[in-house]
Design a protein around this motif. Structure first.
Motif, PDB file in Angstrom:
ATOM      1  N   ALA A   1       0.829  -1.210   0.000  1.00 57.22           N
ATOM      2  CA  ALA A   1       0.000   0.000   0.000  1.00 57.22           C
ATOM      3  C   ALA A   1       0.862   1.258   0.000  1.00 57.22           C
ATOM      4  O   ALA A   1       0.575   2.229  -0.716  1.00 57.22           O
ATOM      5  CB  ALA A   1      -0.931  -0.009   1.208  1.00 57.22           C
ATOM      6  N   GLN A   2       1.936   1.266   0.802  1.00 59.16           N
ATOM      7  CA  GLN A   2       2.779   2.456   0.867  1.00 59.16           C
ATOM      8  C   GLN A   2       3.578   2.659  -0.422  1.00 59.16           C
ATOM      9  O   GLN A   2       3.758   3.792  -0.876  1.00 59.16           O
ATOM     10  CB  GLN A   2       3.732   2.362   2.055  1.00 59.16           C
ATOM     11  N   LEU A   3       4.055   1.569  -1.016  1.00 56.10           N
ATOM     12  CA  LEU A   3       4.768   1.700  -2.289  1.00 56.10           C
ATOM     13  C   LEU A   3       3.852   2.274  -3.362  1.00 56.10           C
ATOM     14  O   LEU A   3       4.278   3.086  -4.194  1.00 56.10           O
ATOM     15  CB  LEU A   3       5.318   0.337  -2.729  1.00 56.10           C
ATOM     16  N   THR A   4       2.599   1.875  -3.337  1.00 53.37           N
ATOM     17  CA  THR A   4       1.634   2.430  -4.287  1.00 53.37           C
ATOM     18  C   THR A   4       1.427   3.924  -4.045  1.00 53.37           C
ATOM     19  O   THR A   4       1.406   4.722  -4.992  1.00 53.37           O
ATOM     20  CB  THR A   4       0.286   1.698  -4.173  1.00 53.37           C
TER      21      THR A   4
ATOM     22  N   GLN B   1       4.455   5.763  -5.222  1.00 53.99           N
ATOM     23  CA  GLN B   1       4.517   5.736  -6.686  1.00 53.99           C
ATOM     24  C   GLN B   1       3.668   6.857  -7.284  1.00 53.99           C
ATOM     25  O   GLN B   1       4.051   7.489  -8.270  1.00 53.99           O
ATOM     26  CB  GLN B   1       4.020   4.378  -7.192  1.00 53.99           C
ATOM     27  N   ASP B   2       2.526   7.106  -6.666  1.00 52.53           N
ATOM     28  CA  ASP B   2       1.593   8.115  -7.170  1.00 52.53           C
ATOM     29  C   ASP B   2       1.858   9.513  -6.619  1.00 52.53           C
ATOM     30  O   ASP B   2       1.189  10.467  -7.010  1.00 52.53           O
ATOM     31  CB  ASP B   2       0.159   7.700  -6.820  1.00 52.53           C
ATOM     32  N   ASP B   3       2.812   9.636  -5.703  1.00 55.41           N
ATOM     33  CA  ASP B   3       3.113  10.911  -5.057  1.00 55.41           C
ATOM     34  C   ASP B   3       4.259  11.599  -5.811  1.00 55.41           C
ATOM     35  O   ASP B   3       5.414  11.160  -5.753  1.00 55.41           O
ATOM     36  CB  ASP B   3       3.504  10.668  -3.595  1.00 55.41           C
TER      37      ASP B   3
ATOM     38  N   TYR C   1       8.532  -1.380 -10.434  1.00 53.90           N
ATOM     39  CA  TYR C   1       8.353  -0.059  -9.812  1.00 53.90           C
ATOM     40  C   TYR C   1       8.920   1.029 -10.714  1.00 53.90           C
ATOM     41  O   TYR C   1      10.050   0.917 -11.212  1.00 53.90           O
ATOM     42  CB  TYR C   1       9.033  -0.032  -8.450  1.00 53.90           C
ATOM     43  N   PRO C   2       8.191   2.113 -10.919  1.00 50.52           N
ATOM     44  CA  PRO C   2       8.620   3.136 -11.883  1.00 50.52           C
ATOM     45  C   PRO C   2       9.635   4.141 -11.347  1.00 50.52           C
ATOM     46  O   PRO C   2      10.162   4.946 -12.115  1.00 50.52           O
ATOM     47  CB  PRO C   2       7.305   3.835 -12.237  1.00 50.52           C
ATOM     48  N   LYS C   3       9.900   4.121 -10.054  1.00 56.41           N
ATOM     49  CA  LYS C   3      10.871   5.041  -9.462  1.00 56.41           C
ATOM     50  C   LYS C   3      12.063   4.237  -8.945  1.00 56.41           C
ATOM     51  O   LYS C   3      11.931   3.047  -8.647  1.00 56.41           O
ATOM     52  CB  LYS C   3      10.238   5.833  -8.315  1.00 56.41           C
ATOM     53  N   PRO C   4      13.241   4.877  -8.825  1.00 58.90           N
ATOM     54  CA  PRO C   4      14.383   4.167  -8.254  1.00 58.90           C
ATOM     55  C   PRO C   4      14.045   3.611  -6.872  1.00 58.90           C
ATOM     56  O   PRO C   4      13.516   4.336  -6.021  1.00 58.90           O
ATOM     57  CB  PRO C   4      15.467   5.243  -8.170  1.00 58.90           C
ATOM     58  N   LEU C   5      14.345   2.341  -6.652  1.00 61.62           N
ATOM     59  CA  LEU C   5      14.055   1.693  -5.381  1.00 61.62           C
ATOM     60  C   LEU C   5      15.331   0.999  -4.917  1.00 61.62           C
ATOM     61  O   LEU C   5      15.766   0.019  -5.514  1.00 61.62           O
ATOM     62  CB  LEU C   5      12.902   0.698  -5.523  1.00 61.62           C
TER      63      LEU C   5
END
Length: 384
Positions: A42-45, A48-50, A110-114
């Motif tokens: 939930a937090q990764l989502t 991702q949208d933030d 995931y679309p952002k660097p993780l």
């Protein structure tokens, strides 16, 4: 239960922020529960949208482990509660594997660097988390393994996808022996991207805070790569035991004959290297059925997409709760702790190619009804 995963947002030198997720159950070596997986997904989502979040970091509390695996206690209870013999009637397993595998797939895509900080024990479910991260860090304390043969399971959480894509024979060796790899071997095999010293965590986060992150995820990924490369540039890495025995392992475990592979591994019980001795000992004490299952799966999934592999693993994981050694393995290792499992089949010779086919039967009618049917589509469901 969200306290078992803590979330923090750090300011940086620019407008973008850093999201940090910390597995926070050091007393259980940060082993993943259903609630932990749900909270993390939930937090990764949300991040991702933030648009204010430029980079995400995943780490863990305590010095001993990043994550030692999954919730075996909950799995055992779910198996005991299901008295029907029908794999689909294990409600806990259905939900846990659904949520965990979706989380793992989410990290892969995931679309952002993780960045994943894989220090200490990284096994089973922990491998599932670090495997798909864009920037995978290991340290001098990393112990990386897929030891499922010891509990009557197989390398799931995308583990069969990963192992089947290693140099021929290496994945089979890791699956059948649960051999532990250090940072050097992880880097050599492409299972990690960077090695930092455990004492470098504060420096890493401090420099990330001092960085100006942009709106471009590709550019942020490049900046993070440069930063990690600089921090780890002074570390000398000696070859690990897998690199030392690379040719031997490939020759022995790349054979298409399961019985020949088993015989080769067993012969290392008297090897001069204690690391190979331990590999042979773990194999000899492990579930012969799991050995055959892992061997077969690595061949089945080699050309599958990641999403299809997770769908295959989901079926096999459910079947392991009713047709395999998982219940007995957890009992002997975790519940009663007698370390005297009664495996069935008892020998690798009895774990035939015909015997293992039962694990690949979907416990539902229509293939379109697969709970992970939507994985890999444009609308990936994330449990929350």
């Amino acid at each position: 239960m969200t306290s078992q995963v803590q979330f923090q947002i750090l300011d940086t030198a620019g407008s973008k922020k850093i999201g940090i997720a910390t597995l926070n159950s050091p007393q259980t070596l940060n082993s993943l529960t259903l609630e932990m997986c749900e909270a993390l997904a939930a937090q990764l989502t949300a991040w991702q949208d933030d648009d204010s979040i430029g980079v995400v970091v995943l780490n863990a509390a305590g010095d001993r482990a990043f994550c030692a695996g999954g919730d075996l206690q909950g799995m055992y209870k779910g198996i005991l509660d299901n008295t029907t013999g029908d794999a689909w009637n294990n409600a806990y397993a259905r939900e846990f594997f659904d949520v965990e595998y979706r989380l793992d797939y989410q990290i892969h895509t995931y679309p952002k660097p993780l960045l994943c900080w894989g220090s200490g024990i990284v096994m089973g479910g922990g491998v599932g988390l670090i495997m798909g991260a864009s920037h995978r860090v290991v340290t001098e304390t990393t112990r990386y393994a897929m030891p499922e043969i010891s509990i009557g399971l197989f390398p799931d959480v995308g583990g069969t996808w990963m192992l089947s894509r290693l140099p021929d024979g290496v994945g089979v060796f890791m699956a059948l022996t649960g051999a532990q790899l250090g940072a050097s071997d992880c880097l050599a095999l492409g299972l990690a991207d960077y090695q930092l010293d455990t004492g470098g965590w504060d420096t890493l986060i401090g420099q990330m805070e001092e960085t100006v992150w942009s709106d471009d995820s590709t550019q942020n990924s490049h900046v993070l790569h440069q930063l990690l490369g600089t921090l780890g540039s002074e570390l000398s890495t000696e070859p690990g035991p897998l690199q030392t025995h690379f040719s031997l392992i490939r020759q022995a475990c790349g054979d298409a004959d399961f019985d020949a592979v088993c015989a080769s591994i067993a012969s290392w019980a008297e090897h001069d290297d204690p690391w190979l001795q331990r590999a042979a000992k773990t194999f000899g004490a492990g579930s012969p059925g799991s050995a055959r299952l892992s061997f077969t799966l690595l061949r089945r999934v080699k050309l599958m997409s990641l999403a299809d592999v997770f769908r295959e693993e989901y079926i096999v994981s459910l079947q392991c709760g009713v047709k395999g050694d998982l219940q007995e393995g957890i009992r002997a290792l975790i519940i009663d702790k007698d370390k005297q499992p009664k495996w069935n089949p008892a020998t690798s010779g009895e774990a035939t190619h015909e015997w293992v086919q039962r694990f690949f039967e979907a416990p539902w009618g229509d293939p379109a009804d697969h709970p992970l049917a939507d994985l890999g589509t444009s609308k990936v469901k994330v449990s929350s």
